[in-house]
Design an enzyme around this catalytic site. Sequence first.
Site, PDB file in Angstrom:
ATOM      1  N   HIS A 141      -4.404  -0.882  -4.455  1.00 12.26           N
ATOM      2  CA  HIS A 141      -5.849  -1.120  -4.292  1.00 12.26           C
ATOM      3  C   HIS A 141      -6.540  -0.793  -5.621  1.00 12.26           C
ATOM      4  CE1 HIS A 141      -5.139  -1.034   0.128  1.00 12.26           C
ATOM      5  NE2 HIS A 141      -4.438   0.054  -0.098  1.00 12.26           N
TER       6      HIS A 141
ATOM      7  N   SER B 190       0.840  -1.200   0.000  1.00 14.03           N
ATOM      8  CA  SER B 190       0.000   0.000   0.000  1.00 14.03           C
ATOM      9  C   SER B 190       0.879   1.257   0.000  1.00 14.03           C
ATOM     10  CB  SER B 190      -0.982  -0.053   1.171  1.00 14.03           C
ATOM     11  OG  SER B 190      -1.987   0.900   1.009  1.00 14.03           O
TER      12      SER B 190
ATOM     13  N   GLU C 162      -5.286  -5.450  -4.783  1.00 15.46           N
ATOM     14  CA  GLU C 162      -5.082  -5.953  -3.418  1.00 15.46           C
ATOM     15  C   GLU C 162      -4.674  -7.427  -3.432  1.00 15.46           C
ATOM     16  OE1 GLU C 162      -8.603  -4.935  -1.213  1.00 15.46           O
ATOM     17  OE2 GLU C 162      -8.059  -2.810  -1.184  1.00 15.46           O
TER      18      GLU C 162
END
Lengths: 265, 265
Positions: A172, A130, A199
Amino acid sequence: MTENRGQLVIIGGAEDREGDCKILREFLRLAGGHQARIVIMTVATGLPEEVGETYTKAFERMGAEDVRIVDTATREDANSSTALEAIEKATGVFFTGGDQARITSIVKDTELDAAIHKRFAEGIVVGGTSAGAAMMPDIMIVEGDSETNPRIDVVDMAPGMAFLPGVVIDQHFLQRGRLGRLVSALAQQPAVLGFGIDENTAVVVKGNQFEVIGEGAVTVADVANITHCNVDSLLKDEPLAICGVKLHILPHGYRFDLEKRSPIV
Amino acid sequence: MTENRGQLVIIGGAEDREGDCKILREFLRLAGGHQARIVIMTVATGLPEEVGETYTKAFERMGAEDVRIVDTATREDANSSTALEAIEKATGVFFTGGDQARITSIVKDTELDAAIHKRFAEGIVVGGTSAGAAMMPDIMIVEGDSETNPRIDVVDMAPGMAFLPGVVIDQHFLQRGRLGRLVSALAQQPAVLGFGIDENTAVVVKGNQFEVIGEGAVTVADVANITHCNVDSLLKDEPLAICGVKLHILPHGYRFDLEKRSPIV
């Protein structure tokens, strides 16, 4: 890109940390398996203890015997000898999620930054998920609305940690509908490749190639041969037009040549 | 495609119905303005009175004097003389949102279907939003998860109402992150062009061209020249790989040549 640098494991967020942990397992394997010495960098997150604990447990469950958390809340922390010693011994450095701007504002251009890059050049593996993925290039997406039309003002760019120059990374990716955001970033940086990483999915970069692992896909966007883009005449709240973007959607096992900008099929 | 057919206004959902109604205004203008005779087809929705009322009010506020709701709950309704007479006089037919499968299951291959196509060939304008947009091609996306990886099982296709052959249309495109879903549909129908239409955005199709109007953008995806696709060897729950998809992101005022498959810049 140099051939003798280490490997990167760049994860699109929300990777499995409690099941069979395929991606974290690959990171640990590349870092030396049982013999690995892992440093978890929690600088991006506001919950360093909780997040650090999750990754420590995951790596220990897989048999890692030497897992340390390095949490740097300030630039002073990032010049501390404890942090530097941990990195000097590490065979794998893992950046957790959180806010990528915290990573660069606290770590970039510190001794810790230099130490990680030195170890990376010596061949260790650097991973991140992330925010820890977003910071990998030399230019990163700091923030920007997803799920809106591509506009220049939806995306703020800033210098990243420069482990992987020449790309821009969004995470994401399909889950948050970030095509518009990634294309907006590329319109401002047309020389680079865009990676949209889903993800529980990662790219493992070795030399000038990467391989996709995990559940989702990596969307590579290439604007090198676009036929039209209105970015130069655009006021910042106006919608972007861009024609001839090339996309490759690559799931687990697919490889990509970063130099040729082409999938290896 | 014939040159003398009417025009289409294909809306990605959530168009403004209470402000300046730019898209509905364009639909009304193309249908004849004050002189327009508008039929609102509420077949897609489970709330025909409420939805019909919203559009009636919007068109009446803009000066339309003849606005009728045709609601068909069954195929018998779709063969009724009242419905057919309304269409025979209409200069614009507008399909509301709801479920596109209701449109085809109730209206397709009825007398009403034939009547609308006859009037369309005579030059009237046909519009539709959301489900009313999805049904426009000869093959439509019936359902499929958004925000997941492209997989063949995320998208079900079925025959559409065939006002615009040769394309497949997805709506709420960037808002719902539907790139994966659109690409999955195209992998199964490689000859067609994919249109991902954002909310409060429309394509106005005239002859072999369309123009984008509204707030967002239209993403045209073209898989005619892909370099790799694994769809033929794929089990249905496995992730799709596709390389060399061409994308054009076109905001308000941009035009596209459907025959040349190319933006007009």
